[in-house]
Enzyme design. Structure first.
Site, short mmCIF file in Angstrom:
data_model
loop_
_atom_site.label_atom_id
_atom_site.label_comp_id
_atom_site.label_asym_id
_atom_site.label_seq_id
_atom_site.Cartn_x
_atom_site.Cartn_y
_atom_site.Cartn_z
N ASN A 164 9.46 15.76 48.28
CA ASN A 164 10.68 14.77 48.29
C ASN A 164 12.02 16.03 48.17
O ASN A 164 12.89 15.42 47.80
CB ASN A 164 11.00 13.95 48.00
CG ASN A 164 9.50 13.08 48.85
OD1 ASN A 164 9.35 12.10 49.83
ND2 ASN A 164 8.93 12.56 47.69
N PRO A 165 12.27 16.54 48.45
CA PRO A 165 13.43 17.85 48.39
C PRO A 165 14.65 17.38 48.84
O PRO A 165 15.56 17.93 48.34
CB PRO A 165 12.78 19.35 48.31
CG PRO A 165 11.94 19.08 49.59
CD PRO A 165 11.25 17.67 49.40
N LYS A 166 14.37 16.29 50.15
CA LYS A 166 15.90 16.15 50.24
C LYS A 166 16.07 14.54 50.22
O LYS A 166 16.83 14.57 51.53
CB LYS A 166 15.96 17.14 52.43
CG LYS A 166 15.62 17.87 52.44
CD LYS A 166 16.06 19.35 53.41
CE LYS A 166 15.77 20.55 54.15
NZ LYS A 166 16.97 20.48 55.32
N ASN A 167 15.86 14.46 49.58
CA ASN A 167 16.11 13.07 48.92
C ASN A 167 17.76 12.79 47.92
O ASN A 167 17.38 13.42 46.71
CB ASN A 167 15.01 12.84 48.20
CG ASN A 167 15.26 11.50 48.32
OD1 ASN A 167 15.88 10.67 47.19
ND2 ASN A 167 14.27 10.34 48.61
#
Lengths: 314, 327
Positions: B104-107
């Site tokens: 979830n690299p854009k959390n």
């Protein structure tokens, strides 16, 4: 040119039934107050706010309130955060019901999140971002409580995030990004500090965001996305440079992202619709004075009549 | 249902916990239908959260809740309280959050949790943090969260030694990467090891010009070049390499918007055009008879109006600033 399927969008917002197992139903739970703001503001822009029961909405909003802290959570039982506190205040503004708030308590919560360098944290855990500067200033201004913070320091921090291209990032040194630019320009507009912006330089960067397909992107070499219609356009309006882009092409791009049958707007043509992009699409059209859509205030992200009611009545 | 078998309802340590269902209120504005396994985890989470129970089983439950929805910030808040109460091994926690971040690299919550841990662990983890953001940026070189984290680590915990080299590497991979150009500017202006903008200017101008000549349609280095002379327009005009790169590009492509636009800025700021420059721009003048008598800046501006129709109003405005200057 395609037309705005306003009735379908209203139906989509009012009756949106999330399917079980849908990704969106899971990820929306904790940001439901943001969802309420996106949906209800869109309804108001389309002159259909009366399609929902105001008293029920206000009750639910207040059930997300934390009387001890003065902040709002994203849903019932969630921890308070400025992201949801602004949405709560904005929705109450839509319904002209700020009277239900303990205004000083809410304002103290937001003001209490200002740091020594003028920046704002999002909550007690201390994440710092120019998004929170905007949110804090916008909330306090809507509540007529800007005097509770150190405005000069708040402005100085935002200005310290200005980049060589005239844009702004999330932190000093952070890359310019249209979403962050909206936050910083909005923060400076609300505090009467737009003179810190090189309008021609920033205006040129912002109008460079228009792609050949007419849509706007958020950074160089990225794809156009309907949400940037709002972030870029509102910023251009605040610095009085909106005439530098091709509005007709942009309107066409947004209208091509509609699901004309079932309502809703997506990020780009032929993708799945969601409430977030529906709001940004309609808000973008509002900023371009699209017929049948209420005009919107670019700094407060609320319909102009709502903002006038708040500031002219006072 | 398969998920339900391993859900907290079947954990022995949860036997005495009474789940608390979500109250969505009457006919919600944004009604949400929850998936059963999601509901089960969150009902148990609510029970322990409301009881304020900071225990190993509560920690295990937050991991489960994070797995069903890593965006739920209240779960992360509660997890931090538990970590503090249990005096948990933060390096182990770092491994946990990194696994979640990779998926979830854009959390926002995940990155903030990571920052919270890094701040507690201190400068010793700076390079490990840099390795991690490198891993994420290898998958998406423009991930805003990863860049913010990397910049925060650099400025708070250090680890500047190979940062310029890293920028070189990323720009070698993709010279259009605006995030890498932005990072490069951070490094040359703020790295305690390089001596600042003034010390770096000369070599950076050289680097940037090479990048422009390789890809004249790349917006980023054109802006970077101006940034190197930010607030010192007189020096920008005086550096012959700047007008020279415009000239070189225009010789190959007289309609290059970025070259024309920088040249226009130079002319407006007082650049005296060389004979070579005038000769290069001759075709522009000849292509449009009404420009025959116009000054060079106006002719360039008219060309930009034609080459960049999407922004014709910007160039029209620019032209008015020229005539007002002349009059």
């Amino acid at each position: 040119m395609a037309e705005l399927a306003a009735d379908q969008h209203v139906r989509y917002i009012v009756t949106v039934e999330k399917k079980k197992d849908s990704f969106e139903s899971l990820v929306m739970e904790h940001i439901r107050l943001n969802g309420a703001y996106w949906g209800l503001t869109t309804l108001d822009l389309l002159h259909k706010l009366h399609a929902v029961d105001a008293a029920e909405v206000v009750d639910w909003i207040m059930s997300c309130y934390h009387p001890e802290s003065g902040g709002f959570g994203g849903n019932v039982g969630h921890d308070p955060h400025v992201l949801y506190t602004l949405s709560a205040v904005q929705v109450l503004c839509l319904f002209d019901r700020l009277d239900v708030l303990d205004i000083d308590k809410v304002a103290d919560y937001v003001a209490g999140l200002q740091n020594e360098d003028g920046s704002f944290s999002g909550d007690i855990w201390g994440e710092v971002d120019t998004r929170f500067s905007y949110i804090a200033l916008c909330t306090l201004s809507l509540l007529h409580r800007l005097h509770k913070i150190n405005m000069q320091k708040a402005v100085d921090f935002v200005v310290s995030c200005k980049n060589l291209d005239g844009g702004f990032g999330a932190m000093p040194g952070g890359e310019s990004h249209a979403g962050q630019i909206f936050c910083c320009v909005g923060a400076l507009a609300i505090t009467g500090s737009l003179h810190h912006i090189d309008r021609d330089l920033l205006g040129w960067w912002l109008c460079e965001r228009q792609c050949k397909d007419g849509g706007l992107n958020g950074r160089p070499e990225k794809l156009a996305d309907v949400c940037y219609s709002w972030w870029v356009l509102s910023s251009l309006i605040m610095i009085d440079r909106v005439h530098w882009i091709d509005k007709e092409k942009l309107a066409k791009f947004i209208l091509n992202c509609q699901d004309k049958e079932n309502g809703g707007i997506s990020d780009r043509p032929d993708n799945a619709v969601d409430i977030y992009h529906t709001y940004f699409g309609v808000a973008g059209l509002s900023l371009m004075e699209y017929p049948g859509v209420k005009p919107m205030d670019p700094a407060y992200a609320l319909p102009l009549d709502v903002v006038n009611r708040i500031f002219l009545r006072k | 249902m398969e998920h339900a078998k391993s859900g907290p309802g079947s954990w022995p340590e949860m036997a005495d916990v009474v789940p608390v269902p979500q109250d969505d209120g009457p006919s919600p504005v944004v009604p949400i239908a929850y998936r059963d396994d999601f509901r089960e985890v969150m009902d148990y989470f609510r029970a322990l959260y409301l009881a304020g129970e900071r225990s190993p089983r509560a920690l295990r439950l937050t991991a489960e809740a994070i797995e069903v929805n890593p965006g739920n910030y209240t779960v992360w808040h509660f997890r931090r309280l538990i970590l503090e109460a249990l005096d948990y091994d933060l390096l182990q926690e770092m491994n946990f959050v990194e696994k979640i971040a990779e998926c979830n690299p854009k959390n926002y919550q995940i990155w903030h949790h990571k920052r919270w841990l890094a701040e507690k662990l201190g400068p010793d983890v700076a390079n490990k943090e840099h390795e991690f953001t490198m891993k994420i940026l290898a998958l998406d070189a423009k991930n805003y969260h990863a860049w913010s984290h990397r910049q925060w680590v650099l400025q708070t915990l250090g680890g500047w030694e190979s940062e310029l080299q890293y920028c070189n590497q990323l720009l070698e991979e993709d010279i259009f990467n605006n995030s890498a150009w932005n990072q490069r500017y951070l490094v040359i202006t703020r790295s305690p090891l390089l001596g600042g903008l003034m010390a770096m200017r000369d070599s950076e101008v050289h680097y940037t010009i090479e990048a422009i000549l390789a890809n004249p349609q790349n917006e980023s280095p054109w802006r970077y070049l101006r940034g190197l002379y930010k607030g010192e327009n007189n020096l920008l005009v005086a550096d012959e390499r700047i007008s020279d790169v415009c000239l070189k590009v225009l010789k190959n492509d007289w309609s290059c918007v970025f070259a024309l636009s920088l040249l226009l800025d130079l002319l407006r700021s007082g650049l005296q055009p060389s004979d070579e420059l005038k000769a290069t721009l001759e075709p522009i003048r000849n292509s449009n008879p009404e420009m025959a008598d116009a000054d060079l800046a106006t002719a360039v501006c008219c060309t930009l109006q034609k080459c960049d129709p999407l922004r014709v109003n910007y160039w029209s405005w620019y032209k008015t600033t020229l005539s007002s200057q002349i009059s």
